[in-house]
Design an enzyme around this catalytic site. Structure first.
Site, PDB file in Angstrom:
ATOM      1  N   ARG A 146     -24.326  41.271 -17.590  1.00 28.94           N
ATOM      2  CA  ARG A 146     -22.995  41.069 -16.999  1.00 28.94           C
ATOM      3  C   ARG A 146     -22.333  42.432 -17.001  1.00 28.94           C
ATOM      4  O   ARG A 146     -22.131  43.021 -18.069  1.00 28.94           O
ATOM      5  CB  ARG A 146     -22.202  40.050 -17.808  1.00 28.94           C
ATOM      6  CG  ARG A 146     -20.725  39.997 -17.433  1.00 28.94           C
ATOM      7  CD  ARG A 146     -19.999  38.807 -18.029  1.00 28.94           C
ATOM      8  NE  ARG A 146     -20.371  37.590 -17.310  1.00 28.94           N
ATOM      9  CZ  ARG A 146     -19.675  36.440 -17.351  1.00 28.94           C
ATOM     10  NH1 ARG A 146     -18.592  36.350 -18.098  1.00 28.94           N
ATOM     11  NH2 ARG A 146     -20.077  35.390 -16.674  1.00 28.94           N
ATOM     12  N   HIS A 175     -21.810  36.550  -8.415  1.00 26.42           N
ATOM     13  CA  HIS A 175     -22.079  35.717  -9.590  1.00 26.42           C
ATOM     14  C   HIS A 175     -23.145  34.682  -9.207  1.00 26.42           C
ATOM     15  O   HIS A 175     -22.858  33.481  -9.090  1.00 26.42           O
ATOM     16  CB  HIS A 175     -20.790  35.044 -10.048  1.00 26.42           C
ATOM     17  CG  HIS A 175     -20.821  34.524 -11.459  1.00 26.42           C
ATOM     18  ND1 HIS A 175     -21.942  34.591 -12.271  1.00 26.42           N
ATOM     19  CD2 HIS A 175     -19.862  33.916 -12.207  1.00 26.42           C
ATOM     20  CE1 HIS A 175     -21.657  34.050 -13.452  1.00 26.42           C
ATOM     21  NE2 HIS A 175     -20.415  33.635 -13.445  1.00 26.42           N
ATOM     22  N   GLN A 189     -23.746  31.406 -11.207  1.00 25.73           N
ATOM     23  CA  GLN A 189     -22.672  30.431 -11.006  1.00 25.73           C
ATOM     24  C   GLN A 189     -22.932  29.640  -9.727  1.00 25.73           C
ATOM     25  O   GLN A 189     -22.826  28.408  -9.706  1.00 25.73           O
ATOM     26  CB  GLN A 189     -21.319  31.152 -10.922  1.00 25.73           C
ATOM     27  CG  GLN A 189     -20.148  30.207 -10.753  1.00 25.73           C
ATOM     28  CD  GLN A 189     -19.955  29.306 -11.966  1.00 25.73           C
ATOM     29  OE1 GLN A 189     -19.872  29.793 -13.083  1.00 25.73           O
ATOM     30  NE2 GLN A 189     -19.888  28.005 -11.752  1.00 25.73           N
ATOM     31  N   ASP A 197     -11.104  29.438  -8.060  1.00 27.06           N
ATOM     32  CA  ASP A 197     -11.372  30.341  -9.183  1.00 27.06           C
ATOM     33  C   ASP A 197     -10.050  31.025  -9.535  1.00 27.06           C
ATOM     34  O   ASP A 197      -9.070  30.929  -8.779  1.00 27.06           O
ATOM     35  CB  ASP A 197     -12.449  31.367  -8.766  1.00 27.06           C
ATOM     36  CG  ASP A 197     -12.882  32.300  -9.893  1.00 27.06           C
ATOM     37  OD1 ASP A 197     -12.562  32.024 -11.072  1.00 27.06           O
ATOM     38  OD2 ASP A 197     -13.536  33.323  -9.602  1.00 27.06           O
ATOM     39  N   CYS A 245     -15.359  27.347 -11.508  1.00 20.88           N
ATOM     40  CA  CYS A 245     -16.392  27.997 -12.331  1.00 20.88           C
ATOM     41  C   CYS A 245     -15.987  28.068 -13.797  1.00 20.88           C
ATOM     42  O   CYS A 245     -16.847  28.117 -14.679  1.00 20.88           O
ATOM     43  CB  CYS A 245     -16.671  29.387 -11.792  1.00 20.88           C
ATOM     44  SG  CYS A 245     -15.201  30.437 -11.737  1.00 20.88           S
ATOM     45  N   ARG A 253     -24.746  24.983 -15.616  1.00 15.07           N
ATOM     46  CA  ARG A 253     -25.033  26.412 -15.807  1.00 15.07           C
ATOM     47  C   ARG A 253     -26.319  26.599 -16.616  1.00 15.07           C
ATOM     48  O   ARG A 253     -27.109  27.504 -16.364  1.00 15.07           O
ATOM     49  CB  ARG A 253     -23.858  27.108 -16.524  1.00 15.07           C
ATOM     50  CG  ARG A 253     -22.573  27.232 -15.698  1.00 15.07           C
ATOM     51  CD  ARG A 253     -22.769  28.129 -14.481  1.00 15.07           C
ATOM     52  NE  ARG A 253     -23.394  29.382 -14.844  1.00 15.07           N
ATOM     53  CZ  ARG A 253     -22.749  30.466 -15.291  1.00 15.07           C
ATOM     54  NH1 ARG A 253     -21.442  30.453 -15.385  1.00 15.07           N
ATOM     55  NH2 ARG A 253     -23.401  31.575 -15.608  1.00 15.07           N
TER      56      ARG A 253
HETATM   57  N1   CP Z   1     -18.168  30.662 -15.279  1.00 21.23           N
HETATM   58  C1   CP Z   1     -18.498  31.655 -16.117  1.00 21.23           C
HETATM   59  O1   CP Z   1     -19.258  32.571 -15.788  1.00 21.23           O
HETATM   60  O2   CP Z   1     -17.929  31.565 -17.344  1.00 21.23           O
HETATM   61  P1   CP Z   1     -17.972  32.681 -18.481  1.00 21.23           P
HETATM   62  O3   CP Z   1     -17.246  33.870 -17.949  1.00 21.23           O
HETATM   63  O4   CP Z   1     -17.311  32.067 -19.659  1.00 21.23           O
HETATM   64  O5   CP Z   1     -19.417  33.029 -18.743  1.00 21.23           O
HETATM   65  N1  NVA Z   2     -13.929  35.672 -10.807  1.00 21.64           N
HETATM   66  C1  NVA Z   2     -13.983  35.511 -12.243  1.00 21.64           C
HETATM   67  C2  NVA Z   2     -15.132  34.655 -12.627  1.00 21.64           C
HETATM   68  C3  NVA Z   2     -15.275  34.382 -14.086  1.00 21.64           C
HETATM   69  C4  NVA Z   2     -16.468  33.547 -14.408  1.00 21.64           C
HETATM   70  C5  NVA Z   2     -14.050  36.859 -12.909  1.00 21.64           C
HETATM   71  O1  NVA Z   2     -14.807  37.725 -12.433  1.00 21.64           O
HETATM   72  O2  NVA Z   2     -13.364  37.060 -13.904  1.00 21.64           O
END
Ligand code: CP
Ligand code: NVA
Length: 293
Positions: A95, A122, A125, A210, A249, A277
């Site tokens: 990440r 993502h 997701q 989101d 998400c 997930r």
């Molecule tokens: N939806 C998602 O990616 O959640 P987290 O950021 O908690 O991993």
């Molecule tokens: N768009 C959000 C998604 C989190 C899972 C972010 O990047 O923070």
């Protein structure tokens, strides 16, 4: 190609194969005796836990690493971090703050690299989202989705790419400043940009949103809230889509992009989506290891 950096890179056949694998619990232990590096430059609840458990279910050992522990891009370049992790692990998952970090990693190692969220994409997701839509609607082809809110973000981009590949339609409603770029939209069959949220959700089977302020965008909070306020998913908006399920998400900000009565109400499927997930992470990793349904 066994990396997963974006949904678009996968193509339709691989996407369908991963979704089919995600529905199976008989994939065995292809990671027996092997490690999977899970490197995080940003916080996570769902992605870390679901990915760790997916590795365990495939018989492997997940190793959680925070970006600052290895000094990603500071103590050591992304390339050398990847080369190091490739000495010990069968998959590298990360990440990252910048998508280019993932590209630098894939260019440096033969070990498959999995995107656990970047600033632009993502994909894990979206895999869970599509699996959830398939379960709720019955099939992906022809499914009618609407996304309301910040559309120029990682979650919407991957969802839009996924919808185009499986033949679902996606109506996006967002303010001009937070739309998917027109050049991207042009390449996505069945994905339409609209201004009016009510028009976008009309006839939808799924309404998705989101957060308005993604990780790393805190400095833009005031302007984002100002522009996105008319795009809240609430009971009044869902009245235009009486058959629709609500997806998000997560994490969610109740009272901002979604009202509490919607996310905590009977039409919300966000916890099934969160559980998915793990199943889609297991399917994705199995596919990266060369397993096919
Ligand atoms: N939806 C998602 O990616 O959640 P987290 O950021 O908690 O991993
Ligand atoms: N768009 C959000 C998604 C989190 C899972 C972010 O990047 O923070």
């Amino acid at each position: 190609m066994t990396d997963i950096l974006t949904i678009a890179d996968l193509g339709a056949e691989a996407l369908h194969n991963i979704l089919a694998l995600s529905e199976r619990t008989d994939l065995g232990r292809p990671l027996e005796g092997q490690g999977v590096a899970l490197l995080f430059e940003k916080p996570s609840a769902r992605t870390r836990n679901s990915a760790e458990m997916a590795v365990v279910q495939l018989g492997g050992h997940p190793l959680y690493i925070q970006g600052h522990e290895v000094g990603l891009g500071e103590r050591e370049s992304a390339e050398d971090v990847a080369r190091t992790l490739a000495c010990y692990h069968s998959l590298i998952a990360a990440r990252v703050k910048r998508h280019s970090t993932l590209e630098a990693m894939t260019a440096s190692v033969g070990t498959p690299v999995l995107n656990l969220l970047s600033d632009s994409d993502h994909p894990l997701q979206a895999l869970a989202d599509l699996l959830t839509v398939k379960q709720l609607v019955g099939q992906l082809e022809g499914a009618r989705l609407a996304y309301v809110g910040d559309a120029d973000n990682n979650v919407c981009r991957s969802l839009a790419q996924g919808c185009a590949l499986v033949g679902a339609t996606l109506n996006i409603a967002s303010p001009k400043t937070y739309q998917l770029p027109a050049a991207e939209l042009a390449g996505l069959d069945g994905v339409r940009q609209l201004a009016d949220p009510a028009e976008a959700v009309e006839g939808a089977q799924i309404v998705y949103t989101d957060v308005w302020v993604s990780m790393g965008q805190d400095g833009e909070k005031a302007e984002r809230h100002g522009a996105l306020a008319p795009y809240q998913v609430n009971a009044a908006l869902l009245a235009h889509a009486p058959q629709a399920w609500f997806l998000h998400c997560l994490p969610a900000r109740r009272g901002e992009e979604v009202s509490a009565d919607v996310i905590d109400g009977p039409r919300s499927a966000v916890w099934r989506q969160a559980e998915n997930r793990m199943h889609s992470a297991r399917g994705a990793m199995a596919w990266m290891l060369g397993i096919r349904p």
